[in-house]
Write an enzyme that holds these catalytic residues in place. Structure first.
Site, short mmCIF file in Angstrom:
data_model
loop_
_atom_site.label_atom_id
_atom_site.label_comp_id
_atom_site.label_asym_id
_atom_site.label_seq_id
_atom_site.Cartn_x
_atom_site.Cartn_y
_atom_site.Cartn_z
N THR A 195 -1.49 5.10 -1.22
CA THR A 195 -1.90 6.26 -0.51
C THR A 195 -1.32 6.11 0.76
OG1 THR A 195 -3.65 7.37 0.37
CG2 THR A 195 -4.15 5.06 -0.10
N GLY B 223 -10.48 6.58 -6.21
CA GLY B 223 -10.65 7.32 -7.44
C GLY B 223 -9.85 6.58 -8.70
N GLU C 195 -1.33 12.85 24.39
CA GLU C 195 -2.36 12.83 25.57
C GLU C 195 -3.77 12.94 24.80
OE1 GLU C 195 1.47 13.27 27.11
OE2 GLU C 195 0.53 14.40 25.50
N GLY D 135 2.44 8.31 22.37
CA GLY D 135 1.81 8.60 23.61
C GLY D 135 1.17 10.08 23.64
N ASP E 119 -2.70 7.69 3.17
CA ASP E 119 -3.99 7.71 3.87
C ASP E 119 -4.39 6.41 4.38
OD1 ASP E 119 -3.79 10.60 3.41
OD2 ASP E 119 -5.08 10.31 1.76
N GLY F 8 -4.63 12.58 6.01
CA GLY F 8 -5.46 11.45 6.50
C GLY F 8 -6.77 11.34 5.44
#
Length: 326
Positions: free
Chosen positions: A126, A105, A188, A186, A128, A171
């Site tokens: 950012t 933006g 799961e 890690g 994200d 995000g």
């Protein structure tokens, strides 16, 4: 030869923005260019919140998190008449060009100002990592380290009590923070915008891990995907038998002292941007291509397709969920 430039930060704050501002001030000054900071992004342009900056100020903000010059969202900047106020204020100070640090933006605003005679260069700022024209953005590395540290600490507690945890990370419809964090810790179970699992699929995967006597389970999900991650945790608990809690990391991901890598990217990008302005260029955004800084036309950058990361996500899922197959 250009004599005066401005710098502003726009959109969400990100660690390393101050390093970028500092870099612009210091490098431009070394080229006998005066630098002005614009407070609170594009909002500061139209209100004339514009101040001359010096080297002492640049040095004082270099290592700080957030953005010392402030940021704000201003949808009204899409209006030509609103932008004309900003251009008039820049011209009043004799400012000929602008470095804009922010996201997509912010880039669009920079392009519109360039079309109005104020050359602008955009820097990708950012957490994200959702700017397609750059492999990595200023702030992403620091935010990722914050997320990883938080998940590691949550894991310690879950492991101690034989429990499961749902961790929601930011995000803004880009799954990079979740993907990279799950890879590093890690986790799961992983669900991102690009490869979303249904709530039932998540419950089934955690239930399988419970049946295999897995001592602890971490479920990493991107934000804005599930109505309520606390309710999701309750469903996991009902289905799997694990006592399950949800943690929304929220704005803790935005703050903090920028990492060395974010500072390096910010500083080198700031210098690169000033070089572009000295050369008379505008309507460009700086991106990281591998380890090389490049300049993209903003309009072209905004139309670039997102990289397909489904295969990468599935590989990490397979690696981290190996216990499920045993």
């Amino acid at each position: 030869m250009i004599k005066k430039i401005g710098v502003l930060t726009s959109g969400g704050d990100a660690p390393g923005m101050n390093a970028a501002v500092s870099s612009v001030i210091r490098y431009a000054s070394s080229n006998n260019i005066e630098v002005f900071v614009v407070r609170d992004g594009y909002k500061g342009l139209i209100h004339d919140w514009i101040e001359k900056a010096d080297l002492n100020y640049a040095q004082s903000i270099l290592t700080r998190g957030g953005t010392a010059i402030g940021s704000a969202r201003l949808p009204e900047f899409a209006d030509q008449k609103i932008r004309e106020k900003g251009v008039a204020n820049l011209q009043k100070h004799g400012i000929e060009a602008l470095v804009v640090i922010g996201g997509d933006g912010s880039y669009m605003g920079a392009q519109r100002l360039t079309e109005m005679g104020i050359n602008c260069i955009g820097l990708p700022g950012t957490i994200d990592n959702d700017i397609v024209s750059s492999d990595y953005t200023i702030g992403f590395d620091t935010a990722l380290n914050t997320v990883v540290e938080a998940i590691d600490k949550i894991r310690d507690s879950m492991q101690s009590h034989n429990r499961a945890a749902v961790v929601e990370v930011m995000g803004n419809h880009c799954g990079d923070l979740a993907l990279y964090a799950a890879t590093a810790t890690g986790a799961e179970v992983l669900s991102t915008t690009e490869a979303k699992l249904s709530e039932q699929e998540i419950v089934e995967q955690v239930t399988t891990l419970a049946q295999k006597k897995k001592r602890s389970v971490i479920v990493v999900v991107s934000e804005k995907m599930y109505p309520d991650v606390h309710a999701l945790a309750e469903k996991i608990e009902a289905g799997s038998g694990y006592i399950t809690r949800a943690t929304v990391l929220g704005h803790i991901q935005r703050g903090g002292t920028p990492s060395a890598m974010d500072r390096y990217l910010a500083i080198t990008s700031g210098m690169f941007a000033v070089d572009q302005l000295i050369a008379g260029h505008g309507g460009l955004c700086v991106g990281l291509d591998g380890t090389t800084l490049v300049a993209h036309d903003i309009n072209q950058a905004l139309s670039m397709p997102k990289q397909d990361k489904i295969k990468e996500i599935n590989k990490i899922r397979s690696l981290n969920a190996e216990f499920i197959k045993q």
